[in-house]
Design an enzyme around this catalytic site. Sequence first.
Site, mmCIF file in Angstrom:
data_model
loop_
_atom_site.group_PDB
_atom_site.id
_atom_site.type_symbol
_atom_site.label_atom_id
_atom_site.label_comp_id
_atom_site.label_asym_id
_atom_site.label_seq_id
_atom_site.Cartn_x
_atom_site.Cartn_y
_atom_site.Cartn_z
ATOM 1 N N ASP A 477 15.156 29.104 14.567
ATOM 2 C CA ASP A 477 14.429 27.831 14.579
ATOM 3 C C ASP A 477 15.117 26.870 13.620
ATOM 4 O O ASP A 477 16.171 27.172 13.067
ATOM 5 C CB ASP A 477 12.967 28.051 14.186
ATOM 6 N N HIS A 792 18.412 34.540 20.281
ATOM 7 C CA HIS A 792 17.279 33.623 20.133
ATOM 8 C C HIS A 792 17.638 32.626 19.025
ATOM 9 O O HIS A 792 17.240 32.764 17.871
ATOM 10 C CB HIS A 792 16.018 34.417 19.768
ATOM 11 N N ASP A 823 18.794 41.807 24.999
ATOM 12 C CA ASP A 823 19.691 40.660 24.823
ATOM 13 C C ASP A 823 19.176 39.514 25.683
ATOM 14 O O ASP A 823 19.748 39.151 26.697
ATOM 15 C CB ASP A 823 21.117 41.043 25.217
ATOM 16 N N GLU A 832 16.798 37.571 17.496
ATOM 17 C CA GLU A 832 16.922 36.390 16.640
ATOM 18 C C GLU A 832 17.787 36.726 15.424
ATOM 19 O O GLU A 832 17.789 37.854 14.934
ATOM 20 C CB GLU A 832 15.548 35.917 16.172
#
Length: 849
Positions: A477, A792, A823, A832
């Site tokens: 993120d 991710h 994956d 991630e």
Amino acid sequence: MNKSKILIFIAALTVLINNMLAVKQTNIYLVREGYVQLDGNLDEYKGLSPILLNERSMVTRGSWDGVNDVSAEVYVLMDHKNLYVAAKVVDNVPAHNLCVNDSIYNGDCIEIYIGEKTSDKPKNFYTSTDYQIGIKIDVNSPQVWSWNNTSEVLGRNEIKNTKVVIKKHSDGKGYNLEASIPLENFLYIIPLENKEFIFDVAIDDADEGKLRKSQLTWNGDGEGWQKPSVWGLATTKRVHESSSFNIYVPIKKNVSLKGELVKIYALSDFKPVSQVEIDVEGKKYTTNQQGYAEVLLKKGGRNKISAKYKDTTTTKEVVVVIKKEVNPIKINQVGYFIDAPKKFLVDKEATEFEIVNVSDGKIVYKGKLIPKGIDRISKDNVWEGDFTEFKTPGKYKIIIKPSGDESYVFKIGNDIYKDVFYKVMRSYFLQRCGIDIDDKITGFKLTACHNRPAVFHPSLKKSGSLEVNGGWHDAGDYGKYIPSAAVTVGQFLLLYEIMPEKFSDKELDIPESGNGVPDILDEVRYELEWMLKMQDKDGVVYHKATTKEFPSLWTPPEKDLDTIYIIGIMSHDVGVFAATMAQAARIYKKFDTAFAEKCLIAAKKAWEWLEKNPFIGFKNPPDINTGEYPVGQDESARVWAAVELYLTTGDEKYNNYFKQNYNKSFAGRGPITNISWDMVHPIGYFSYLFNPKGDPSVKEFIKNQLLQTADSIVRLAELDKNFYQTTLLEFTYTSNKRLLAAAVTLMFADKISPNQKYKNIILEQLNYIFGKNPLTKCYVTGVGSDYPENPHNRLVLSKGVMIPGLLVQGPNSETLGPKGYYDVADSWSTNENAIDFSAPLVLLLANYK
């Protein structure tokens, strides 16, 4: 007793038994979109029949003191997008739950069991279409959790894309719950009228200061957590007409090389729609009378699927990941040192192997494969090959006989990790926030992002904003968090201080290269500059700077324009900030005295704040759904801060604090634990141990504790049948980071007490990360032959360019163990990356530079 009375008794007993054996039935209500308001008032449920949990026959765990102890009216609804759970609960100690993740059933919790009804025999075990979902009842930090170990979509994880509202009753004797869970989280749980699902619901109750004291289950059987055969039935019942048209694509995380045959449903008004044309990447399909078309999805990557019904066109994108055939030869895809052990495993019956030089195709070594038996962690039958005695540098592959299977290419040499270190350490530069990046090496480009001021969140009861641009994007993120930042830079600064000869200027090709400062310190400084901005005038340090919600996976950082908030105060953050700034003051003094002094002033201010304030914890405010790093104590951070401030200043007040607290058993985990963001004191212990300053008796204590911990790690790796010699036996959340953190502990132990066992097990952890594992997967992007292609990570996904050197979380499954990895871009729980995940890998790779 006469014959007629006997017959009457038998008939009554038969009715009683039949009633006991009868399957309970209820309804799931189908409602139009927008009907459910998620405000906690439950007005929209009037007129619907609730599922009642209020009888002694429903008690399946613990003791129950009647309906005023705990009882509930539960409603389950669906619209075209979401599953809704609502409950009106009577509870004498309402909304009390101190637990998180898969233990939330030990507090106040509503559990929903739902699965696809099939024509098979009763299910005595969960399949991929059966779900146990828990909703944690906590007003400030609710959570939705899936316990389905076999699900290809959810697995055993937190369900992130949910909304939960909990409202306590005004008399303090109960609460209302409303929650929405997107249907995209489930396989074949779709809002089709008159569809039957296997179903159950339970309520868990805990009182103040206690774990679960009782559980009531609608179907009266407490085994539903492991046997769907004891559930009841729920039939969907349409309450409203709905003009919504939607398609449902139940796709698993991984599909085989042959593709996945999927039933794509077209529904309108909760009814199947036939003769609807469905377009899948340009190929046309038509739904049948049951409202679905069978489609073979076999194109890897994003698949665009669209359908039109009347005047409505709906489009979806699904990511299909073609599951690669797992190579049976488990090797380190990077390679092996010339004089190190060189062993590999095979999970396919074989008798011998050959090593082939890839440059000329010549066989350079032959060996026998030894049957080892069933491996402890993978449950596979494995054979082991050993070519330790072969020491010629070069690039090679292994061929096993009689099958002829070939391994991935690997290298033998003494510089095998030089390029890997470069990629992993340089990945931090490519994750910088707030600057333009046009990287000629990778082709990665980034426009300066997140440079607007961050606003104080209302929970801080403070107005205004802070300029907190810069730093590294924390993970997949775009948020930035003090705990992960501190544990990362803290380890890097420790590494540099102990092994400065390993680092130089101009080795990472970053903008600062050539300034006379080792590149690793330039990169760390970029994060330190951001951390300094997170400190306020009184010395407090804020927890994080994020938006309220995570942006979509494919949102470029420069398009992430939601308001950035300064959120949270946690005393642990102030402690780790003080520690890292004290480290920086000591290390950067040689290169920039002004910056070093700035860091020292900040460290002292943070310590002064700690002296005035007790432990303060943190949980996200109700309107914040980005990451959080909560801890239950701050002693670990305070001790680390005291050590670093003493080593930098020589002030005995810091040394006295450390000496009074160094032998504590932090949260019951002992003086020396593996480094993690919540257990940071080992960084301080190692700083103290390797620094000329300090009390010899304290150093001896640290050394003994370190060696005890190291020896316990060795015992774990050497357990019978642990043929991969991993330092983990349970492969759950952040398994790769935890495995490497144990190796870092061994690395420091080996430095003070050289031990060949420590050295070998460190190398085996790197072997595991780089491919010697049950999936033959290299868990670092751009390294080896079979590495994560769909991490991710919003930077990678939005830019369409891979960032080499990202370590992903790795397997995360209590049942699949080291095979529970996907994956897939949306698998945040296995795929991630994060800045603190890669930190122990950097330490280990630098050690072998």
